[in-house]
Motif scaffolding. Structure first.
Motif, short mmCIF file in Angstrom:
data_model
loop_
_atom_site.label_atom_id
_atom_site.label_comp_id
_atom_site.label_asym_id
_atom_site.label_seq_id
_atom_site.Cartn_x
_atom_site.Cartn_y
_atom_site.Cartn_z
N ARG A 304 68.41 105.08 108.60
CA ARG A 304 69.47 104.26 109.64
C ARG A 304 68.82 103.59 110.90
O ARG A 304 69.30 103.50 111.99
N LYS A 306 67.96 100.52 111.58
CA LYS A 306 68.54 99.48 112.03
C LYS A 306 69.69 99.72 112.71
O LYS A 306 70.12 99.09 113.77
N ASP A 307 70.59 100.58 112.28
CA ASP A 307 71.75 101.19 113.16
C ASP A 307 71.27 101.30 114.59
O ASP A 307 72.02 100.98 115.51
N THR A 310 69.97 98.61 116.47
CA THR A 310 71.11 97.91 117.03
C THR A 310 71.36 98.49 118.39
O THR A 310 71.75 97.37 119.30
N LEU A 311 71.65 99.62 118.44
CA LEU A 311 72.24 100.26 119.71
C LEU A 311 71.18 100.03 120.94
O LEU A 311 71.55 99.96 121.88
N ARG A 312 70.00 100.28 120.46
CA ARG A 312 68.83 100.01 121.37
C ARG A 312 69.09 98.37 122.10
O ARG A 312 68.87 98.17 123.03
N ALA A 313 69.17 97.43 120.95
CA ALA A 313 69.28 96.10 121.51
C ALA A 313 70.45 95.97 122.36
O ALA A 313 70.57 95.19 123.23
N LEU A 314 71.52 96.68 122.01
CA LEU A 314 72.82 96.41 122.89
C LEU A 314 72.74 97.15 124.37
O LEU A 314 73.64 97.15 124.94
N GLY A 315 71.58 97.97 124.68
CA GLY A 315 71.35 98.25 125.76
C GLY A 315 71.02 99.89 125.87
O GLY A 315 71.04 100.20 127.06
N MET A 316 71.02 100.69 124.66
CA MET A 316 70.77 102.02 124.94
C MET A 316 69.10 102.11 125.49
O MET A 316 68.22 101.58 124.88
N SER A 317 69.12 102.84 126.52
CA SER A 317 67.85 102.98 127.04
C SER A 317 67.01 104.10 126.25
O SER A 317 67.65 104.94 125.41
N ILE A 405 62.02 97.62 119.47
CA ILE A 405 63.09 97.26 118.73
C ILE A 405 62.92 96.19 117.64
O ILE A 405 63.38 96.23 116.49
N VAL A 406 62.05 95.15 117.95
CA VAL A 406 61.37 94.03 116.98
C VAL A 406 60.73 94.51 115.95
O VAL A 406 60.97 93.79 114.82
N LEU A 409 64.02 95.60 113.92
CA LEU A 409 65.00 94.39 113.61
C LEU A 409 64.39 93.14 113.45
O LEU A 409 65.16 92.48 112.68
N GLY A 410 63.02 92.74 113.76
CA GLY A 410 62.60 91.66 113.51
C GLY A 410 62.32 91.38 111.96
O GLY A 410 62.05 92.12 111.12
N LEU B 53 64.17 91.71 124.09
CA LEU B 53 63.80 92.74 123.10
C LEU B 53 62.57 92.74 122.78
O LEU B 53 61.75 93.66 121.94
N ALA B 77 66.28 97.52 129.36
CA ALA B 77 67.69 98.02 128.62
C ALA B 77 68.81 97.90 129.54
O ALA B 77 69.80 97.55 129.04
#
Lengths: 413, 219
Positions: A304, A306-307, A310-317, A405-406, A409-410, B53, B77
């Motif tokens: 999981r 990517k899930d 995605t949270l990391r991309a949304l700002g999870m440090s 992240i990339v 997700l990249g 990112l 972040a």
């Protein structure tokens, strides 16, 4: 991050796939399988550790009780003092006190004869006078012997034996087996006997005989406070009280009062060493079993990723991600350890009820082993299981939080 | 406002691939910008750099006057959480949570639980009736709407979308695009979208085309 929502999410994340009404995907299957492997291996490690600790503690407790039954919870070697001195000290103590002397003897029974270590004991108290003994027992000294010795001599309780006390008494003496006991240790049950000193003295007095000269009447004292032989703290506190009393009464500057365990220090030290070695070995095995937690966390992450990214991309440090993975590892460790403890308790119950563990009768005279779940010890095992899972999870969390992240997700993954 | 100066990005996959070759770009606050280009042209790489990112190899990125291209991952972040929003081609909603819980997830990273705002956003994306449904019970377009609401929960000033309509049919894609542009206009929020669909890109105020690592403004 450590809010209720995240704990709930983690629980659902780990265990809630099927409940969420999802079709069972490859991810669910792999996650579920790796999760179960982690839980079962963790449970086995913690369970084994808990089981062994309970077994050794039960064994030690049983033997401590047997040894204490023979030696008394506390003993003091006064070094051949007079009857009067001993009585004076005994009068100042509220619980039962016995004086003892030791010597070699030879017991002759219907089947065979055996050399024994004899201990003559006298309980102090108002009733401990020859006049208080009934006529029957006045005729013959009373003996308490171990079960193994009774079997090899071929004697039962109530029967008579002949005893020779070289260096103490000329000729032989008839003694009556008053009680047959089992103290747990073969060495005690087969080699040691307790002779009722009062009945011996009364008998000798009545028959006009005397014991050969000794430096004093009694070698030492055995004390019987109402303290469990396994309650080291209470025993040591009582030791201090007795030492003070002995200093005052017997003028012994450095009285050495010992617990029954201290008197059998080598045996109990050996047992402690065995327990430590077993705990270390099983501790490492538990730690190794907890590596499956790492495997499960890796599988969960990569199934999981990517899930999560995605949270990391949304700002999870990275720190928040580490914490989340730690929560996952903690939950697995908590559940695995709980399962292990329950399993250990159930196995102990089964083994105890079924008397499944038998000890070599030539060493230990115990019918079967009793398990003792001491809660501080078991809590330690439980926390060790959880901490091992956390420790392993920390390593996984550290590695995974460093992923870019990339990279996940990249398009150029 | 976003400002980019001389941005370079290379990938080393056996041979060095020059993906971005000196990009200069300025995007005003509240502007809607489409980044066009064929597959592999580097538009997602540019978006990743703008959205913090990924890090450029060379060059500077300014967000609202602050240089952000060399910040630590922790600081990036934090900016992503509070200033930026993302919608990807695949929504990646957490299947174990309801749509509303998914929307609330980024807020919980700030230790907040703005349930009313989340409900309002669900209403805004037209899913107030389905707030408590799980993602599996929603259609692809609805899932993407939830992802949009999730991206907006912390009140970002810039919204990045990467092929957000790429996985939807034409009708649904237009609906999602309209929604994004409406939000852009209503909230005066900067919208930067990567797309390879030039028809959809026509709806944006500004269009850039990226080819061979070079960015050109389209007329």
């Amino acid at each position: 991050m450590l809010t209720k929502e995240w704990w709930l999410l983690t629980y659902k994340w780990l265990f809630g796939q099927k409940k969420a009404g999802q079709e069972i995907r490859k991810a669910s299957y792999l996650m579920g399988a790796s999760l179960w492997v982690a839980l079962i291996s963790g449970a086995l490690g913690v369970g084994a550790l808990s089981f062994v600790r309970a077994l050794v503690t039960g064994f030690e407790t049983q033997l401590a009780l047997g040894v204490s039954d023979f030696f008394g919870p506390l003993s003091y070697k006064s070094g051949w003092r007079s009857e009067k001195e001993h009585e004076l000290l005994a009068q100042k103590i509220s619980y039962p006190v016995e004086s003892y002397w030791q010597g070699q003897g030879l017991l002759v029974g219907p089947k065979t004869g055996r050399g024994v270590m004899l201990e003559g004991r006298r309980m102090w108290g108002a009733s401990q006078q020859c006049s208080n003994l009934n006529n029957n027992t006045n005729e013959i000294p009373l003996l308490t012997i171990g079960q193994n010795l009774a079997e090899s001599l071929g004697v039962q309780a109530g029967q008579n034996l002949k005893i020779l006390l070289p260096g103490l008494l000329k000729g032989s003496l008839n003694v009556k087996v008053n009680a047959i006991k089992s103290f747990g240790l073969q060495e005690l049950d087969a080699r040691r006997v307790i002779l009722d000193d009062l009945s011996l003295r009364c008998y000798l007095k009545a028959s006009g005989k005397t014991l050969m000269e000794r430096p004093g009447d009694y070698l030492g004292l055995r004390f019987y406070p109402k303290i469990s032989p396994n309650d080291e703290v209470a025993l040591m506190s009582e030791v201090s009280v007795l030492q003070k009393l002995i200093k005052e009464t017997l003028r012994d500057a450095q009285p050495l009062v010992k617990t029954s365990k201290e008197q059998n220090r080598n045996f109990f030290k050996g047992l402690g060493f065995d327990r430590a070695v077993l705990s270390v070995v099983l501790g490492f095995l538990t730690l190794a079993a907890c590596l499956n937690v790492a495997a499960a966390l890796f599988v969960i992450f990569f199934e999981r990723d990517k899930d999560m990214m995605t949270l990391r991309a949304l700002g999870m440090s990275p720190l928040q991600m580490r914490r989340w993975i730690l929560i996952q590892g903690f939950m697995i460790g908590l559940l695995g350890s709980s399962l292990g403890m329950i399993g250990s308790g159930a196995a102990a119950l089964l083994f105890e009820k079924g008397k499944l563990i038998r000890l070599p009768p030539e060493v230990y005279n115990l019918d079967h082993l009793v398990f003792s779940f001491s809660w501080p010890e078991q809590l330690g095992v439980y926390l060790f299981g959880v901490a091992s899972a956390l420790f392993i999870s920390w390593g996984v969390a550290y590695l995974l939080s460093r992923m870019k992240i990339v990279e996940v997700l990249g398009h150029r993954r | 406002m976003i400002k980019v100066e001389g941005l370079f990005k290379n990938y080393k996959t056996g041979v060095v691939e020059h993906v971005l070759r000196g990009i200069d770009l300025e995007i005003d606050s509240g502007e809607s910008v489409a980044l066009l280009g064929p597959s592999g042209s580097g538009k997602s790489t540019l978006l990743n750099c703008l959205g913090l990112l990924d890090s450029p190899d060379k060059g500077k990125i300014f967000l609202h006057g602050q240089e952000v291209s060399r910040l630590s991952e922790k600081e990036r972040a934090r900016i992503r959480l509070t200033e930026l929003g993302f919608v990807f081609q695949f929504h990646h909603l957490i299947p174990e949570l309801s749509a509303l819980e998914n929307v609330l997830l980024p807020a919980s990273l700030l230790g907040q639980k703005p349930t009313e705002r989340a409900k309002h956003l669900m209403q805004r994306v037209g899913l107030e009736e389905k707030a408590h449904k799980s993602p599996a019970q929603l259609s692809g377009g609805e899932q993407q709407r939830v992802a949009i609401a999730r991206a907006l929960i912390n009140g970002p000033r810039i919204l990045f979308t990467d092929e957000a309509t790429g996985n939807l049919d034409r009708e649904k894609a237009l609906e999602i695009l309209e929604l994004l542009l409406e939000i852009n206009r209503e909230q005066k929020m900067t919208l930067v979208s990567v797309t390879h669909d030039s028809t959809l890109a026509m709806r944006y105020e500004t269009k850039y085309s990226l080819q061979n690592g070079i960015l050109k403004k389209c007329s």
